[in-house]
Design an enzyme around this catalytic site. Structure first.
Site, PDB file in Angstrom:
ATOM      1  N   LYS A 116     -16.073  11.212 -28.435  1.00  0.00           N
ATOM      2  CA  LYS A 116     -16.120  12.380 -27.608  1.00  0.00           C
ATOM      3  C   LYS A 116     -17.309  12.522 -26.601  1.00  0.00           C
ATOM      4  O   LYS A 116     -17.330  12.820 -25.579  1.00  0.00           O
ATOM      5  CB  LYS A 116     -15.569  13.535 -28.401  1.00  0.00           C
ATOM      6  CG  LYS A 116     -14.282  13.229 -29.002  1.00  0.00           C
ATOM      7  CD  LYS A 116     -13.886  14.655 -29.786  1.00  0.00           C
ATOM      8  CE  LYS A 116     -12.341  14.860 -30.324  1.00  0.00           C
ATOM      9  NZ  LYS A 116     -12.016  13.470 -31.194  1.00  0.00           N
ATOM     10  N   GLU A 200     -19.738  22.422 -27.865  1.00  0.00           N
ATOM     11  CA  GLU A 200     -19.547  22.643 -26.441  1.00  0.00           C
ATOM     12  C   GLU A 200     -18.902  24.230 -26.164  1.00  0.00           C
ATOM     13  O   GLU A 200     -18.348  24.714 -27.394  1.00  0.00           O
ATOM     14  CB  GLU A 200     -18.365  21.475 -25.860  1.00  0.00           C
ATOM     15  CG  GLU A 200     -16.859  22.019 -26.445  1.00  0.00           C
ATOM     16  CD  GLU A 200     -15.969  21.017 -25.925  1.00  0.00           C
ATOM     17  OE1 GLU A 200     -16.445  20.019 -25.252  1.00  0.00           O
ATOM     18  OE2 GLU A 200     -14.930  21.069 -26.236  1.00  0.00           O
ATOM     19  N   ASN A 235      -7.208  24.773 -34.245  1.00  0.00           N
ATOM     20  CA  ASN A 235      -7.363  23.871 -33.174  1.00  0.00           C
ATOM     21  C   ASN A 235      -6.429  22.638 -33.989  1.00  0.00           C
ATOM     22  O   ASN A 235      -6.300  21.392 -33.333  1.00  0.00           O
ATOM     23  CB  ASN A 235      -8.734  23.225 -33.376  1.00  0.00           C
ATOM     24  CG  ASN A 235      -9.737  24.071 -33.105  1.00  0.00           C
ATOM     25  OD1 ASN A 235      -9.672  24.922 -32.103  1.00  0.00           O
ATOM     26  ND2 ASN A 235     -10.562  24.171 -34.029  1.00  0.00           N
ATOM     27  N   GLU A 275      -6.587  14.549 -22.170  1.00  0.00           N
ATOM     28  CA  GLU A 275      -6.525  15.935 -22.626  1.00  0.00           C
ATOM     29  C   GLU A 275      -7.483  16.861 -21.548  1.00  0.00           C
ATOM     30  O   GLU A 275      -8.442  16.710 -21.412  1.00  0.00           O
ATOM     31  CB  GLU A 275      -6.724  16.137 -24.096  1.00  0.00           C
ATOM     32  CG  GLU A 275      -6.034  15.308 -25.106  1.00  0.00           C
ATOM     33  CD  GLU A 275      -6.094  15.964 -26.506  1.00  0.00           C
ATOM     34  OE1 GLU A 275      -6.692  16.788 -26.674  1.00  0.00           O
ATOM     35  OE2 GLU A 275      -5.404  15.486 -27.247  1.00  0.00           O
ATOM     36  N   GLU A 288     -10.991  15.408 -23.405  1.00  0.00           N
ATOM     37  CA  GLU A 288     -11.310  14.218 -24.028  1.00  0.00           C
ATOM     38  C   GLU A 288     -10.138  13.160 -23.860  1.00  0.00           C
ATOM     39  O   GLU A 288      -9.280  13.390 -23.257  1.00  0.00           O
ATOM     40  CB  GLU A 288     -11.321  14.211 -25.627  1.00  0.00           C
ATOM     41  CG  GLU A 288     -10.178  14.993 -26.273  1.00  0.00           C
ATOM     42  CD  GLU A 288     -10.402  15.530 -27.688  1.00  0.00           C
ATOM     43  OE1 GLU A 288     -11.685  15.643 -27.994  1.00  0.00           O
ATOM     44  OE2 GLU A 288      -9.333  15.480 -28.503  1.00  0.00           O
ATOM     45  N   ASN A 290      -7.769  10.355 -26.098  1.00  0.00           N
ATOM     46  CA  ASN A 290      -7.500  10.005 -27.435  1.00  0.00           C
ATOM     47  C   ASN A 290      -6.948   8.467 -27.044  1.00  0.00           C
ATOM     48  O   ASN A 290      -5.879   8.334 -26.493  1.00  0.00           O
ATOM     49  CB  ASN A 290      -6.229  10.677 -27.864  1.00  0.00           C
ATOM     50  CG  ASN A 290      -6.909  12.075 -28.325  1.00  0.00           C
ATOM     51  OD1 ASN A 290      -7.767  12.245 -29.129  1.00  0.00           O
ATOM     52  ND2 ASN A 290      -6.374  13.145 -27.856  1.00  0.00           N
ATOM     53  N   PHE A 348      -1.260  30.241 -44.414  1.00  0.00           N
ATOM     54  CA  PHE A 348      -1.417  28.834 -43.890  1.00  0.00           C
ATOM     55  C   PHE A 348      -1.826  27.962 -44.664  1.00  0.00           C
ATOM     56  O   PHE A 348      -2.299  26.712 -44.453  1.00  0.00           O
ATOM     57  CB  PHE A 348      -1.387  28.480 -42.812  1.00  0.00           C
ATOM     58  CG  PHE A 348      -0.591  29.158 -41.647  1.00  0.00           C
ATOM     59  CD1 PHE A 348       0.630  28.792 -41.323  1.00  0.00           C
ATOM     60  CD2 PHE A 348      -0.907  30.484 -41.167  1.00  0.00           C
ATOM     61  CE1 PHE A 348       1.601  29.356 -40.278  1.00  0.00           C
ATOM     62  CE2 PHE A 348      -0.048  31.251 -40.398  1.00  0.00           C
ATOM     63  CZ  PHE A 348       1.098  30.753 -39.974  1.00  0.00           C
TER      64      PHE A 348
END
Length: 666
Positions: A116, A200, A235, A275, A288, A290, A348
């Site tokens: 990244k 970031e 995320n 992305e 980024e 992938n 969760f």
């Protein structure tokens, strides 16, 4: 074309690759750890090789062990799936040295875009707009705090080699930056064998939209539309769809062309994803790339008709793309819901155990409707604590977005999973949410709409009445069965009774049932009537009914005096009583739940990594008490109030079950 390929992965993606290879007439080799000895991907493959202990860093991400499996079986190519070794340039290099094809991009592209930090630098040099941040590696937590405060909170702390939500944290202040740095570093080392971290700016109110690219070894590169991936939690993507309800044709074309240009600039081949963060004005920023197949690739396949795994295999074999950009047509709408082994009612947290019942909805492929379920588990199988909690991807396609959503609602209602905690009710709740239905969403959707966590949905009055009517009709059937009466003789039918009182969601419904051979008419106290038809029989866990001609699918569980019914994100307990039974029940005292306020209970099965306090220490509300790792994620447990630690019952390295008492307070 290859005669035999090895899949260097596990779970649903390994099964997915095997299906396409089988369709192409290619033999497959599975690899497996101790925990996966009886896994579905092992059963499906033509051959299988054991590669080590359950922990991924001792099996699936050990390059030497995978290479030995390749040598043993004579595999000519390797598909890495996603995660594990899929974006590891050393693995691609090892395959190249062995003369084995990598079903993915070349090593140089992985190094350029898979990392990244490097990818953001290259994008910036190419004039691509990127999110503000510090590209250099961060040495320690204090440096992370200094950088974060300099950028300005909130910030995103990310693993350079990360993916799938692993090694990522959002920090809103110095303390969260300090904790987030260490947790991200630990998760990155555990999941990817690479603990490098960068930071970031976290852009608030963004949409997460990605472009699928496909390139061959002959200079051809195309884009296959976009995927909307904004429904995320921590995320980690939960629901994806294609196309995006937000983009217009002009923005789609601009994003697609930029994604292709970026891929070509680094000599990319195979399938990959670029992305972007997209703001409310349709400005987009490179996030980024992938360099692998994405989890959510099925929605792209459903709207384009292109098998991405097949294309990856053909590209790796040196074939040219059979498609040009003008050949790519986006047809209809597709939605993917990720089924996770995590309990939405317990914030969760991961859930493990045996799947005592696992019955996905029937898969359908027709011009009007598609239901597809990519899975790697089976009924009776074990969900392990060692791997990612995703156990299936349920996808629907229809000509319109509204129809695709309705198809997903029905498919989720009919998906039976028992034995573990799972997020099916939450997925149903999202499908019902007005903002989602309207396409009005950002990556903060879940946090904003369920700020206190998920506690189940409360059905609207009209929807609840339909459930009450169906439950009353089913109760009558159960009562007839119980009293061993056929239900066909009028003089016997009266013994069951027609008048019932249904209590649910704190409401009391007085109903009268008028039954016949085709179904039942349920009349409420205010005179409204609902016609219920269905072939449910007592003991069946799934009821497919129609109420007033509209389908209604209910998951049924028996409780004393009624049913536990789950539908559309609601988990209901309906008590159905005769007038006399209801009168007596109203006089019964309610049972008080046990007091656990002086205990810290383990909320999930996992491994206790760290204890941050000592006996006799006073702790404050929100203070970190310990860290539990489960399914590759670190979970920090915090004090809910000011208290003094009286006793600590577990230490680092201990395996914990749900509700184990970790510590007690005075």
């Amino acid at each position: 074309m290859f005669k035999k390929i090895l899949i260097a992965n596990r779970g649903e993606i390994a099964c997915r690759v095997i299906k396409t290879a089988r369709k192409m007439g290619i033999a497959t080799v599975a690899v497996y750890s101790d925990a996966d000895r009886n896994a579905l991907h092992v059963e499906m493959a033509d051959e299988a090789v054991h590669i080590g202990p359950a922990q991924a860093n001792q099996s699936y991400i050990v390059i030497d062990k995978v290479m030995e499996a390749i040598r043993q079986t004579g595999a000519e190519a390797v598909h890495p799936g996603y995660g594990f070794l899929s974006e590891n340039p050393k693995f691609a290099e090892a395959l190249e040295a062995e003369g084995v094809a990598f079903i993915g991009p070349p090593k140089g592209a992985i190094e350029a875009m898979g990392d990244k930090i490097t990818s953001k630098k290259l994008a910036d040099e190419a004039g691509v707009s990127t999110v503000p941040g510090v590209m250099g590696l961060i040495d320690d937590a204090e440096e992370a705090v200094r950088i974060s405060s300099g950028i300005g909170y909130p910030v995103m702390i990310k693993a350079s080699a990360g993916g799938g939500g692993k090694g990522m944290r959002i920090a809103w202040n110095d303390e969260e930056a300090r904790e987030g740095f260490q947790s991200s570093k630990n998760e990155a080392a555990s999941s990817f064998g690479d603990d490098r971290i960068f930071i970031e700016k976290f852009v608030t109110q963004p949409r997460h939209i990605e472009i699928q690219v496909l390139a061959d070894q002959h200079g051809n590169c195309i884009y296959l539309g976009e995927r909307e991936c904004s429904i995320q939690r921590r995320n980690q993507k939960v629901i994806e769809e294609a196309p995006s309800p937000f983009l217009d044709a002009e923005t789609r074309k601009a994003m697609g062309e930029q994604a292709v240009a970026l891929a070509q600039a680094v000599g990319y081949t195979s399938a990959g994803t670029v992305e972007f963060i997209v703001d409310g004005e349709k400005n987009f920023y490179f996030l980024e790339m992938n360099t692998r197949l994405q989890v959510e690739h099925p929605v792209t396949e459903l709207i384009t008709g292109i098998d991405l795994v097949e294309q990856m295999i053909r590209v790796a074999a040196g074939e040219k793309l059979a498609l040009a950009q003008d050949d790519v047509k986006l047809e209809g709408w597709a939605i993917e819901s990720r089924l996770y082994a995590e309990d939405p009612y317990r914030k969760f947290l991961p859930s493990i155990g045996r799947l005592t019942r696992y019955r996905p909805p029937e898969e359908i492929a027709s011009p009007e409707r598609v239901v597809r379920n990519d899975t790697g588990v089976f009924e009776g199988g074990e969900i392990s604590m060692y791997y990612d909690p995703m156990i299936a991807k349920l996808c629907t396609w229809a000509p319109t977005r509204a129809d695709a959503i309705e198809g997903m609602r029905q498919a989720l209602d009919g998906f039976e999973v028992e034995g573990i905690g799972h997020n099916l009710p939450f997925l149903s709740a999202v499908m019902e949410h007005p903002k989602f239905v309207a396409g009005d969403m950002t990556t903060a959707f879940i946090a904003e709409e369920w700020p206190e966590g998920f506690a189940g949905e409360t059905l609207a009055a009209d929807a609840l009445r339909r459930v009450v009517a169906a439950a009353a009709a089913m109760h009558r059937v159960a009562e007839i069965r119980r009293t061993r009466i056929s239900g066909r003789m009028d003089n016997h039918e009266r013994k069951v009774g027609a008048d019932w009182i249904v209590t649910v969601q704190g409401e009391r419904h007085v109903v009268t049932i008028d039954a016949d051979r085709e179904g039942a008419t349920v009349r409420f106290e205010d005179g409204t009537e609902h016609r219920v038809v269905g072939d449910w029989t007592p003991g069946r866990p799934l009821a497919r009914m129609t109420v007033d001609g509209a389908p209604l699918t209910l998951k049924i569980g028996k409780i004393t005096g009624g049913f536990r019914i789950r539908t559309r994100g609601a988990d209901l307990r309906l008590h159905i009583r005769s007038p006399r039974q209801a009168e007596l029940a109203a006089r019964m005292p309610e049972k008080e739940p046990p007091d656990t306020s002086r205990m810290l209970l383990c909320p999930m099965p996992g491994l206790l990594m760290k204890v941050d306090v000592e006996e006799g220490m006073e702790v404050q509300e929100g203070q970190a008490l310990c860290t539990v790792e489960a399914m590759k994620m670190e979970n920090i447990l915090r004090a809910e109030r000011t208290a003094v630690v009286a006793k600590i019952n577990a230490g680092p390295g201990d395996s914990l079950a749900v509700d184990d008492v970790i510590m007690e307070f005075e």
